[in-house]
Scaffold this motif. Sequence first.
Motif, PDB file in Angstrom:
ATOM      1  N   VAL A  16      -0.143   0.605   7.762  1.00 17.47           N
ATOM      2  CA  VAL A  16      -0.246  -0.701   8.423  1.00 17.47           C
ATOM      3  C   VAL A  16      -1.692  -1.179   8.434  1.00 17.47           C
ATOM      4  O   VAL A  16      -1.993  -2.335   8.104  1.00 17.47           O
ATOM      5  CB  VAL A  16       0.314  -0.629   9.862  1.00 17.47           C
ATOM      6  N   ASN A  17      -2.611  -0.288   8.802  1.00 14.04           N
ATOM      7  CA  ASN A  17      -4.029  -0.663   8.839  1.00 14.04           C
ATOM      8  C   ASN A  17      -4.542  -1.082   7.469  1.00 14.04           C
ATOM      9  O   ASN A  17      -5.361  -1.999   7.353  1.00 14.04           O
ATOM     10  CB  ASN A  17      -4.863   0.503   9.363  1.00 14.04           C
ATOM     11  N   ASP A  18      -4.072  -0.393   6.433  1.00 11.65           N
ATOM     12  CA  ASP A  18      -4.541  -0.684   5.082  1.00 11.65           C
ATOM     13  C   ASP A  18      -4.168  -2.079   4.606  1.00 11.65           C
ATOM     14  O   ASP A  18      -4.873  -2.666   3.770  1.00 11.65           O
ATOM     15  CB  ASP A  18      -3.995   0.363   4.098  1.00 11.65           C
ATOM     16  N   ASP A  34       6.048  17.632   1.788  1.00  8.64           N
ATOM     17  CA  ASP A  34       5.069  16.578   1.536  1.00  8.64           C
ATOM     18  C   ASP A  34       5.652  15.261   2.029  1.00  8.64           C
ATOM     19  O   ASP A  34       6.882  15.089   2.087  1.00  8.64           O
ATOM     20  CB  ASP A  34       4.713  16.486   0.056  1.00  8.64           C
ATOM     21  N   LEU A  35       4.770  14.350   2.357  1.00  3.66           N
ATOM     22  CA  LEU A  35       5.200  13.101   2.973  1.00  3.66           C
ATOM     23  C   LEU A  35       4.338  11.956   2.452  1.00  3.66           C
ATOM     24  O   LEU A  35       3.116  12.066   2.379  1.00  3.66           O
ATOM     25  CB  LEU A  35       5.047  13.218   4.499  1.00  3.66           C
ATOM     26  N   ALA A  36       4.977  10.866   2.085  1.00  2.26           N
ATOM     27  CA  ALA A  36       4.255   9.675   1.638  1.00  2.26           C
ATOM     28  C   ALA A  36       4.968   8.435   2.155  1.00  2.26           C
ATOM     29  O   ALA A  36       6.167   8.472   2.458  1.00  2.26           O
ATOM     30  CB  ALA A  36       4.167   9.629   0.113  1.00  2.26           C
ATOM     31  N   GLY A  37       4.215   7.357   2.269  1.00  2.00           N
ATOM     32  CA  GLY A  37       4.791   6.120   2.765  1.00  2.00           C
ATOM     33  C   GLY A  37       4.385   4.936   1.912  1.00  2.00           C
ATOM     34  O   GLY A  37       3.324   4.934   1.277  1.00  2.00           O
ATOM     35  N   PHE A  38       5.247   3.933   1.902  1.00  2.00           N
ATOM     36  CA  PHE A  38       5.039   2.734   1.095  1.00  2.00           C
ATOM     37  C   PHE A  38       5.335   1.520   1.973  1.00  2.00           C
ATOM     38  O   PHE A  38       6.414   1.434   2.564  1.00  2.00           O
ATOM     39  CB  PHE A  38       5.951   2.743  -0.126  1.00  2.00           C
ATOM     40  N   ILE A  39       4.382   0.597   2.066  1.00  2.00           N
ATOM     41  CA  ILE A  39       4.531  -0.551   2.952  1.00  2.00           C
ATOM     42  C   ILE A  39       4.320  -1.852   2.192  1.00  2.00           C
ATOM     43  O   ILE A  39       3.537  -1.909   1.245  1.00  2.00           O
ATOM     44  CB  ILE A  39       3.537  -0.460   4.137  1.00  2.00           C
ATOM     45  N   VAL A  40       5.056  -2.873   2.606  1.00  2.00           N
ATOM     46  CA  VAL A  40       4.881  -4.219   2.056  1.00  2.00           C
ATOM     47  C   VAL A  40       4.753  -5.187   3.222  1.00  2.00           C
ATOM     48  O   VAL A  40       5.541  -5.146   4.172  1.00  2.00           O
ATOM     49  CB  VAL A  40       6.064  -4.632   1.154  1.00  2.00           C
ATOM     50  N   GLY A  41       3.738  -6.034   3.149  1.00  2.00           N
ATOM     51  CA  GLY A  41       3.543  -7.071   4.151  1.00  2.00           C
ATOM     52  C   GLY A  41       3.243  -8.382   3.454  1.00  2.00           C
ATOM     53  O   GLY A  41       3.247  -8.470   2.222  1.00  2.00           O
ATOM     54  N   ALA A  42       2.985  -9.398   4.236  1.00  2.00           N
ATOM     55  CA  ALA A  42       2.713 -10.717   3.655  1.00  2.00           C
ATOM     56  C   ALA A  42       1.680 -11.466   4.477  1.00  2.00           C
ATOM     57  O   ALA A  42       1.524 -11.233   5.685  1.00  2.00           O
ATOM     58  CB  ALA A  42       3.997 -11.529   3.568  1.00  2.00           C
ATOM     59  N   VAL A  43       0.976 -12.368   3.809  1.00  2.00           N
ATOM     60  CA  VAL A  43       0.004 -13.229   4.462  1.00  2.00           C
ATOM     61  C   VAL A  43      -0.007 -14.558   3.708  1.00  2.00           C
ATOM     62  O   VAL A  43       0.183 -14.589   2.487  1.00  2.00           O
ATOM     63  CB  VAL A  43      -1.405 -12.578   4.453  1.00  2.00           C
ATOM     64  N   GLU A  44      -0.177 -15.656   4.445  1.00  2.00           N
ATOM     65  CA  GLU A  44      -0.324 -16.947   3.782  1.00  2.00           C
ATOM     66  C   GLU A  44      -1.586 -16.918   2.930  1.00  2.00           C
ATOM     67  O   GLU A  44      -2.623 -16.396   3.361  1.00  2.00           O
ATOM     68  CB  GLU A  44      -0.423 -18.065   4.824  1.00  2.00           C
ATOM     69  N   ARG A  45      -1.513 -17.451   1.723  1.00  2.00           N
ATOM     70  CA  ARG A  45      -2.647 -17.372   0.796  1.00  2.00           C
ATOM     71  C   ARG A  45      -3.945 -17.883   1.426  1.00  2.00           C
ATOM     72  O   ARG A  45      -5.013 -17.278   1.268  1.00  2.00           O
ATOM     73  CB  ARG A  45      -2.335 -18.162  -0.476  1.00  2.00           C
ATOM     74  N   SER A  67       0.845  -1.198   0.000  1.00  2.00           N
ATOM     75  CA  SER A  67       0.000   0.000   0.000  1.00  2.00           C
ATOM     76  C   SER A  67       0.879   1.245   0.000  1.00  2.00           C
ATOM     77  O   SER A  67       2.016   1.209   0.488  1.00  2.00           O
ATOM     78  CB  SER A  67      -0.913   0.007   1.232  1.00  2.00           C
ATOM     79  N   ALA A  68       0.368   2.311  -0.564  1.00  2.00           N
ATOM     80  CA  ALA A  68       1.047   3.613  -0.539  1.00  2.00           C
ATOM     81  C   ALA A  68       0.033   4.654  -0.104  1.00  2.00           C
ATOM     82  O   ALA A  68      -1.128   4.620  -0.523  1.00  2.00           O
ATOM     83  CB  ALA A  68       1.596   3.963  -1.917  1.00  2.00           C
ATOM     84  N   ASP A  69       0.472   5.568   0.756  1.00  2.00           N
ATOM     85  CA  ASP A  69      -0.479   6.583   1.233  1.00  2.00           C
ATOM     86  C   ASP A  69       0.256   7.799   1.761  1.00  2.00           C
ATOM     87  O   ASP A  69       1.487   7.799   1.874  1.00  2.00           O
ATOM     88  CB  ASP A  69      -1.378   6.011   2.327  1.00  2.00           C
ATOM     89  N   GLY A  70      -0.513   8.823   2.082  1.00  2.00           N
ATOM     90  CA  GLY A  70       0.015  10.028   2.698  1.00  2.00           C
ATOM     91  C   GLY A  70      -0.834  10.371   3.908  1.00  2.00           C
ATOM     92  O   GLY A  70      -1.662   9.565   4.330  1.00  2.00           O
ATOM     93  N   VAL A  71      -0.662  11.560   4.445  1.00  4.26           N
ATOM     94  CA  VAL A  71      -1.473  11.978   5.596  1.00  4.26           C
ATOM     95  C   VAL A  71      -2.338  13.182   5.259  1.00  4.26           C
ATOM     96  O   VAL A  71      -2.942  13.794   6.143  1.00  4.26           O
ATOM     97  CB  VAL A  71      -0.591  12.274   6.827  1.00  4.26           C
ATOM     98  N   LEU A  87       6.052  -6.106   6.770  1.00  6.57           N
ATOM     99  CA  LEU A  87       7.443  -6.537   6.628  1.00  6.57           C
ATOM    100  C   LEU A  87       8.381  -5.339   6.605  1.00  6.57           C
ATOM    101  O   LEU A  87       9.271  -5.233   7.437  1.00  6.57           O
ATOM    102  CB  LEU A  87       7.619  -7.360   5.342  1.00  6.57           C
ATOM    103  N   PHE A  88       8.171  -4.433   5.627  1.00  7.99           N
ATOM    104  CA  PHE A  88       9.059  -3.272   5.560  1.00  7.99           C
ATOM    105  C   PHE A  88       8.346  -2.041   5.026  1.00  7.99           C
ATOM    106  O   PHE A  88       7.276  -2.125   4.432  1.00  7.99           O
ATOM    107  CB  PHE A  88      10.311  -3.578   4.736  1.00  7.99           C
ATOM    108  N   PHE A  89       8.974  -0.897   5.272  1.00  6.09           N
ATOM    109  CA  PHE A  89       8.374   0.407   4.988  1.00  6.09           C
ATOM    110  C   PHE A  89       9.423   1.328   4.386  1.00  6.09           C
ATOM    111  O   PHE A  89      10.601   1.266   4.749  1.00  6.09           O
ATOM    112  CB  PHE A  89       7.860   1.013   6.311  1.00  6.09           C
ATOM    113  N   LEU A  90       8.994   2.171   3.447  1.00  7.46           N
ATOM    114  CA  LEU A  90       9.852   3.219   2.881  1.00  7.46           C
ATOM    115  C   LEU A  90       9.084   4.536   2.906  1.00  7.46           C
ATOM    116  O   LEU A  90       7.868   4.550   2.799  1.00  7.46           O
ATOM    117  CB  LEU A  90      10.254   2.897   1.446  1.00  7.46           C
ATOM    118  N   ASP A  91       9.825   5.634   3.056  1.00 11.18           N
ATOM    119  CA  ASP A  91       9.164   6.936   3.095  1.00 11.18           C
ATOM    120  C   ASP A  91       9.698   7.857   2.001  1.00 11.18           C
ATOM    121  O   ASP A  91      10.811   7.670   1.500  1.00 11.18           O
ATOM    122  CB  ASP A  91       9.376   7.600   4.460  1.00 11.18           C
ATOM    123  N   TYR A  92       8.867   8.833   1.637  1.00 10.75           N
ATOM    124  CA  TYR A  92       9.252   9.870   0.678  1.00 10.75           C
ATOM    125  C   TYR A  92       8.983  11.213   1.341  1.00 10.75           C
ATOM    126  O   TYR A  92       7.840  11.520   1.711  1.00 10.75           O
ATOM    127  CB  TYR A  92       8.435   9.730  -0.610  1.00 10.75           C
TER     128      TYR A  92
END
Length: 298
Positions: A41-43, A104-115, A12-16, A52-57
Amino acid sequence: MKGWKKPVLISSADGVGTKLKIAFATGRHDTIGEDLVNHCVNDIAVQGATPLFFLDYFAVGKLDAAVCSSVVSGIARGCKQNGCALIGGETAEMPGMYAPGEYDLAGFIVGAVERKRLLTGSKIKAGDILLGLPSNGLHTNGYSLARKILFEKGKYKPDARIPDLSGSLADELLKIHRSYLAPIQALHEAKLLKGAAHITGGGLTDNVPRILPPGFGVEIERSAWDRPPIFGLLQKLGKVPEADFRRTFNLGIGMVLVVSAKKIDSAVQSLRKMREPFHQIGRVVSLESEGQSRVTYL
């Protein structure tokens, strides 16, 4: 990815949004990064994912090291609290692009779940119960309208003290967007959760239907919870029609969990054990016609 069998990556990618304007006006930048992380995280948590991991802009006209450090400290704190690695990001200095003191601020998150553990809402049916988890306030949505009502129409200053609010207006508007990762994971791991909806832009009216299978809607009881005072102030001062108000703000409910009526006692017990406050706000119903509204307020 050690220990995973058939993982699905969820991102997911989002801002505030214009909550940033409150940070600019007050010079308080240490929590806006936490808002960003928790929102992201909620998304992905609503789909059953573990972060798993997060990146910011972070983009700015002229870099102020103290401000940037404060923002990133909030991002780091949010990542740590959610068990998510902050692995990098981009700091872009672009002269002339932003007003002095703004960014401006944005974030990018990657997570995982068993199928087989994906939360899709596909098994939701009539009679299932809606549990609402309280928000801290506006979270990260509705700030453009809130600023117009409070600062332009109401002529309030950020440091204003208003009856019924626990602190200053700035304190209220900068309350941190909650992370609901822990209660979602607890119910999901116990096989008690059928679906979850993060209540952001669009409010309950637009976000809850996103997790419902075709042919189903929900009935929400307006009296099931008390709206935090900030929403009463906004509605009274702004004279916003109720339908529009519901589509703009979370109105005190930041996450909706869907649980089978047969398992509601176990879900309630689990939430109480975690000391997680909740409200039973409604139920899933079958729609009688194709054009019927998917959300009915009682």
